[in-house]
Scaffold this motif. Structure first.
Motif, PDB file in Angstrom:
ATOM      1  N   ALA A  49       0.739  -1.188  -0.060  1.00  0.00           N
ATOM      2  CA  ALA A  49       0.276  -0.069  -0.242  1.00  0.00           C
ATOM      3  C   ALA A  49       0.839   1.414  -0.224  1.00  0.00           C
ATOM      4  N   PHE A  50      -0.016   2.430  -0.252  1.00  0.00           N
ATOM      5  CA  PHE A  50       1.021   3.711  -0.565  1.00  0.00           C
ATOM      6  C   PHE A  50       0.404   4.032   0.711  1.00  0.00           C
ATOM      7  N   LYS A  51       1.638   4.542   2.009  1.00  0.00           N
ATOM      8  CA  LYS A  51       0.944   4.793   3.607  1.00  0.00           C
ATOM      9  C   LYS A  51       1.732   6.109   3.238  1.00  0.00           C
ATOM     10  N   ASN A  52       0.391   7.466   3.615  1.00  0.00           N
ATOM     11  CA  ASN A  52       1.448   8.468   4.651  1.00  0.00           C
ATOM     12  C   ASN A  52       1.374   9.400   3.099  1.00  0.00           C
ATOM     13  N   LEU A  53       1.038  11.142   3.222  1.00  0.00           N
ATOM     14  CA  LEU A  53       1.134  11.537   2.679  1.00  0.00           C
ATOM     15  C   LEU A  53       1.795  12.327   3.575  1.00  0.00           C
ATOM     16  N   LEU A  54       3.617  12.350   2.819  1.00  0.00           N
ATOM     17  CA  LEU A  54       3.938  13.428   3.656  1.00  0.00           C
ATOM     18  C   LEU A  54       5.029  14.478   2.844  1.00  0.00           C
ATOM     19  N   HIS A  55       5.458  15.238   4.143  1.00  0.00           N
ATOM     20  CA  HIS A  55       5.836  16.803   3.771  1.00  0.00           C
ATOM     21  C   HIS A  55       7.049  17.239   3.883  1.00  0.00           C
TER      22      HIS A  55
ATOM     23  N   PRO B 277       4.678  13.209   8.341  1.00  0.00           N
ATOM     24  CA  PRO B 277       3.210  12.823   7.589  1.00  0.00           C
ATOM     25  C   PRO B 277       2.437  14.057   7.923  1.00  0.00           C
ATOM     26  N   ILE B 278       1.560  14.420   7.320  1.00  0.00           N
ATOM     27  CA  ILE B 278       0.393  14.882   6.985  1.00  0.00           C
ATOM     28  C   ILE B 278      -1.211  14.215   6.667  1.00  0.00           C
ATOM     29  N   ILE B 279      -1.330  13.368   6.193  1.00  0.00           N
ATOM     30  CA  ILE B 279      -1.983  12.451   5.837  1.00  0.00           C
ATOM     31  C   ILE B 279      -1.431  10.814   6.789  1.00  0.00           C
ATOM     32  N   LEU B 280      -2.450   9.927   7.813  1.00  0.00           N
ATOM     33  CA  LEU B 280      -1.821   9.408   8.374  1.00  0.00           C
ATOM     34  C   LEU B 280      -2.498   7.888   7.891  1.00  0.00           C
ATOM     35  N   ASP B 281      -2.374   7.945   6.240  1.00  0.00           N
ATOM     36  CA  ASP B 281      -3.615   6.970   6.041  1.00  0.00           C
ATOM     37  C   ASP B 281      -3.240   5.968   4.742  1.00  0.00           C
ATOM     38  N   THR B 282      -3.668   5.458   3.717  1.00  0.00           N
ATOM     39  CA  THR B 282      -3.127   4.861   3.020  1.00  0.00           C
ATOM     40  C   THR B 282      -3.370   5.690   1.677  1.00  0.00           C
ATOM     41  N   ILE B 283      -2.895   6.348   0.717  1.00  0.00           N
ATOM     42  CA  ILE B 283      -3.598   6.926  -0.532  1.00  0.00           C
ATOM     43  C   ILE B 283      -3.288   6.210  -1.999  1.00  0.00           C
ATOM     44  N   HIS B 284      -4.067   6.692  -2.574  1.00  0.00           N
ATOM     45  CA  HIS B 284      -5.103   6.196  -3.718  1.00  0.00           C
ATOM     46  C   HIS B 284      -3.805   6.149  -4.598  1.00  0.00           C
ATOM     47  N   PRO B 285      -3.246   4.765  -5.818  1.00  0.00           N
ATOM     48  CA  PRO B 285      -2.072   5.696  -6.935  1.00  0.00           C
ATOM     49  C   PRO B 285      -2.229   6.139  -8.238  1.00  0.00           C
TER      50      PRO B 285
ATOM     51  N   LYS C  20      -5.062  26.634  -6.966  1.00  0.00           N
ATOM     52  CA  LYS C  20      -4.955  27.862  -6.236  1.00  0.00           C
ATOM     53  C   LYS C  20      -6.277  28.491  -5.323  1.00  0.00           C
ATOM     54  N   HIS C  21      -5.910  28.995  -4.326  1.00  0.00           N
ATOM     55  CA  HIS C  21      -7.219  28.655  -3.509  1.00  0.00           C
ATOM     56  C   HIS C  21      -7.649  29.861  -4.150  1.00  0.00           C
ATOM     57  N   ALA C  22      -9.308  30.498  -3.873  1.00  0.00           N
ATOM     58  CA  ALA C  22     -10.199  31.258  -4.569  1.00  0.00           C
ATOM     59  C   ALA C  22      -9.508  32.610  -4.229  1.00  0.00           C
ATOM     60  N   ASN C  23      -8.465  32.533  -3.133  1.00  0.00           N
ATOM     61  CA  ASN C  23      -7.863  34.363  -2.964  1.00  0.00           C
ATOM     62  C   ASN C  23      -6.537  34.105  -3.669  1.00  0.00           C
ATOM     63  N   GLY C  24      -6.310  33.489  -4.840  1.00  0.00           N
ATOM     64  CA  GLY C  24      -5.753  33.846  -5.605  1.00  0.00           C
ATOM     65  C   GLY C  24      -4.067  33.717  -5.052  1.00  0.00           C
ATOM     66  N   ARG C  25      -3.412  32.954  -3.613  1.00  0.00           N
ATOM     67  CA  ARG C  25      -2.113  32.686  -3.489  1.00  0.00           C
ATOM     68  C   ARG C  25      -2.154  32.060  -2.202  1.00  0.00           C
ATOM     69  N   ASP C  26      -3.373  31.037  -1.719  1.00  0.00           N
ATOM     70  CA  ASP C  26      -3.270  29.872  -1.026  1.00  0.00           C
ATOM     71  C   ASP C  26      -3.381  28.779  -2.253  1.00  0.00           C
ATOM     72  N   TRP C  27      -2.480  27.699  -1.280  1.00  0.00           N
ATOM     73  CA  TRP C  27      -2.889  26.140  -2.318  1.00  0.00           C
ATOM     74  C   TRP C  27      -3.843  25.436  -1.388  1.00  0.00           C
ATOM     75  N   TRP C  28      -4.574  24.372  -2.563  1.00  0.00           N
ATOM     76  CA  TRP C  28      -5.314  23.224  -2.195  1.00  0.00           C
ATOM     77  C   TRP C  28      -4.714  21.945  -2.766  1.00  0.00           C
ATOM     78  N   ILE C  29      -5.020  21.076  -1.457  1.00  0.00           N
ATOM     79  CA  ILE C  29      -3.700  19.788  -2.569  1.00  0.00           C
ATOM     80  C   ILE C  29      -4.213  19.082  -2.228  1.00  0.00           C
ATOM     81  N   ILE C  30      -5.395  17.804  -2.993  1.00  0.00           N
ATOM     82  CA  ILE C  30      -6.394  16.146  -2.963  1.00  0.00           C
ATOM     83  C   ILE C  30      -5.398  15.462  -3.372  1.00  0.00           C
ATOM     84  N   THR C  31      -6.058  14.646  -2.111  1.00  0.00           N
ATOM     85  CA  THR C  31      -5.500  13.400  -3.271  1.00  0.00           C
ATOM     86  C   THR C  31      -7.229  12.129  -1.919  1.00  0.00           C
ATOM     87  N   ALA C  32      -6.451  10.734  -2.481  1.00  0.00           N
ATOM     88  CA  ALA C  32      -8.204  10.090  -1.991  1.00  0.00           C
ATOM     89  C   ALA C  32      -7.074   8.526  -1.771  1.00  0.00           C
ATOM     90  N   LYS C  33      -8.126   8.064  -0.489  1.00  0.00           N
ATOM     91  CA  LYS C  33      -7.512   6.818   0.158  1.00  0.00           C
ATOM     92  C   LYS C  33      -7.797   5.760  -0.890  1.00  0.00           C
TER      93      LYS C  33
END
Length: 566
Positions: free
Chosen positions: A143-149, A169-177, A184-197
């Motif tokens: 399994a792909f385990k945990n999202l790291l930073h 570790p940021i997400i302590l769970d399995t990560i889908h391949p 970009k966030h709606a403010n035009g500066r910050d970031w969204w990062i998305i992944t799936a279990k």
């Protein structure tokens, strides 16, 4: 004093936003043939046109890769999932030992490179210009385990960069391949990062802001129950996200850039023999009109503006019989083309010439590029040229979508040229001046010039916040015609010579020919089939090349050396 500070903050944000244009300007690939040699580095550099160069470097890539440039397009950092290197190709202090676990022990100990195709992205910090973030996940058993930073300060260590922390570790769970993506966030500066279990319908969303990283999760849509690898990709405007692999098929969601939530799930089952495949690719056209899904043996196109997206599915390419390379991962380039790499190591690269067009007009060009060396990776980027959602509740930083003009051109037949806008920050009007007295207000016009020559073409794009103009020269059958001295090609002329990469010929009008292009070492670097009188070789670096023209019966009509100068 408080007012001055606020105005200064807004000015700094505006400068950072306005210059945040070219962080995806450099794509790196590489492959080492033996343990004692350097990697055969391949560089894609996107300026006014793609330039491909070769440069030996210490880092080897398997399938994992991430790279990031500064706002002017100069390479800052890159990684193969084992460690991080700076622009001088030196290992960043403290970066070895990324992604600890089984795959690290298998691949990194031998300097091969990590082996998760969509397992890493890099982002600039939204507050500190010297900070770069890497998000990545390792393989633990099956399994792909945990999202790291991992965070890097590029100003530390006398400007050679230094890791501040890694593998946090940021997400302590399995990560889908299917991997991850960012927007970009709606403010035009910050970031969204998305992944799936893995083996679920749960999605993890991270917000990267100057205040830190915040996590939220949501269960929505159909379960993804396979372990097949694919891609997860935001639309260029960030309003949608799609996810695809050959076993779990296609999922599409609306995405709220203000709150980071998914809604309106669409599941599109695809019944075919690709259910046995383990890898697949996904990419959007630059205007968000079409979505492309690569299934190893074919590429599917979906009309995202159609009322019934599933019914709009069209097969736009099928893989020819072996030894043609398969159709693997996809990535939208800064120039608006979609690039595709075959799975495994291969010398060839695919291209979708007109992703913004429907059906076969999209022109999937399989094996379009013949590289000097094989490659097995493809970096994955967000849209760095995305601004705020103007007028939204999150539009709080005083940033606006000031348009940025960009365009490319592709010759068609005779003196006709396809022009494609690759402009950003939400322009709503386009004005082309073709330099011959003609104009157009179409987004992507086709124009026929009155005669051969050099024309300065300008595109102006506008919206309520301003106007931006980009001008470039277009050369059509210009001077430089040189008669052939050899018996082969009698009556055929190739020009200009030297050339910047745009090659034309006379004497074979309307005849189907195959062009084989060889470098100074006698290695084939390109092959084109054409019934036109020109070809674009501007992706090749400066140098001397030998071009051979073959007709349908394999008769050699021309052998000619050409100098490409840039």
């Amino acid at each position: 004093m408080k007012l001055i500070s606020i105005l200064l903050l807004h000015f700094i944000l505006f400068v950072q936003y306005a210059n945040a244009q070219k962080q995806d300007n450099v794509w790196l690939f590489g492959y080492r043939f033996d343990e004692d040699s350097l990697s055969n580095g391949i560089i894609f550099q996107f300026d006014d046109s793609l330039k491909i160069t070769y440069e030996p470097r210490p880092m080897d890539f398997a399938t994992t890769s991430a790279c990031i440039s500064d706002s002017s397009g100069n390479l800052l950092l890159y990684s193969n999932g084992c460690y991080i290197a700076n622009s001088a190709d030196m290992e960043v202090e403290g970066s070895s030992g990324l992604n600890p676990g089984i795959l690290y022990n298998l691949f990194c100990a031998d300097d091969v490179g990590y082996n998760i195709p969509t397992g890493m992205i890099s982002l600039p910090d939204p507050g500190e210009s010297t900070m770069i973030h890497f998000f990545h996940y390792p393989s633990v058993t099956t399994a792909f385990k945990n999202l790291l930073h991992t965070q890097v300060d590029i100003s530390s260590n006398n400007g050679l960069a230094q890791v501040l922390f890694k593998n946090q570790p940021i997400i302590l769970d399995t990560i889908h391949p299917d991997g991850m993506h960012s927007v970009k966030h709606a403010n035009g500066r910050d970031w969204w990062i998305i992944t799936a279990k893995q083996y679920s319908n749960r999605y993890y969303t991270l917000l990267l802001s100057p205040d830190g990283i915040f996590q939220q999760e949501q269960s929505i849509g159909t379960l993804a129950m396979s372990g097949a690898g694919g891609q997860m990709v935001f639309s260029p405007d960030g309003s949608k996200i799609a996810r695809f692999n050959a076993k779990d098929d296609l999922r599409i969601f609306d995405f709220d850039r203000c709150t980071g939530t998914l809604s309106n799930p669409i599941f599109i089952p695809i019944q075919d023999n690709a259910d046995n495949e383990n890898f697949a690719g996904l990419a959007w056209s630059a205007d968000g009109h079409y979505l492309y899904a690569a299934e190893i043996k074919r590429i599917l196109q979906f009309d995202m503006w159609a009322s019934d997206i599933a019914a709009s599915m069209t097969i736009v390419a099928e893989r020819p019989p072996s030894p043609s390379p398969n159709l693997g991962y996809l990535e939208l380039g800064p120039d608006g083309y979609i690039y595709g790499r075959p799975l495994g190591g291969d010398w060839r690269f695919h291209r979708i010439k007109h992703p913004e067009r429907g059906g076969f007009d999209s022109e999937v060009q399989q094996s379009y590029y013949f590289l000097d060396f094989p490659h097995g990776n493809l970096p994955h980027f967000p849209n760095f040229r995305l601004g705020p959602v103007d007028g939204s509740a999150c539009d709080t930083l005083g940033l606006d979508n000031h348009p940025l003009a960009g365009w490319r051109y592709d010759k068609t037949e005779g003196l006709s040229v396809d022009f494609t806008s690759v402009s950003w920050y939400e322009p709503d009007t386009w004005w082309w001046d073709f330099g011959d007295g003609a104009q157009s207000n179409e987004r992507n016009p086709t124009h026929t010039f009155p005669a051969p020559g050099a024309y300065e073409v300008c595109l102006s794009v506008s919206n309520e916040y301003g106007t931006d103009t980009k001008c470039k020269w277009v050369w059509l059958n210009t001077s430089g015609i040189k008669p052939l001295s050899s018996g082969e090609g009698l009556g055929v002329r190739l020009f200009p010579n030297p050339s910047t990469g745009q090659i034309f010929w006379m004497g074979l009008e309307g005849e189907a020919v195959t062009l084989q292009v060889f470098n100074a070492l006698g290695q084939q670097v390109a092959e084109r089939n054409s019934t036109e009188n020109g070809v674009d070789l501007s992706h090749l670096p400066s140098g001397v090349y030998h071009i051979k023209f073959l007709t349908s019966d394999n008769t050699i009509r021309l052998n000619k050396s050409v100098v490409i100068e840039k």
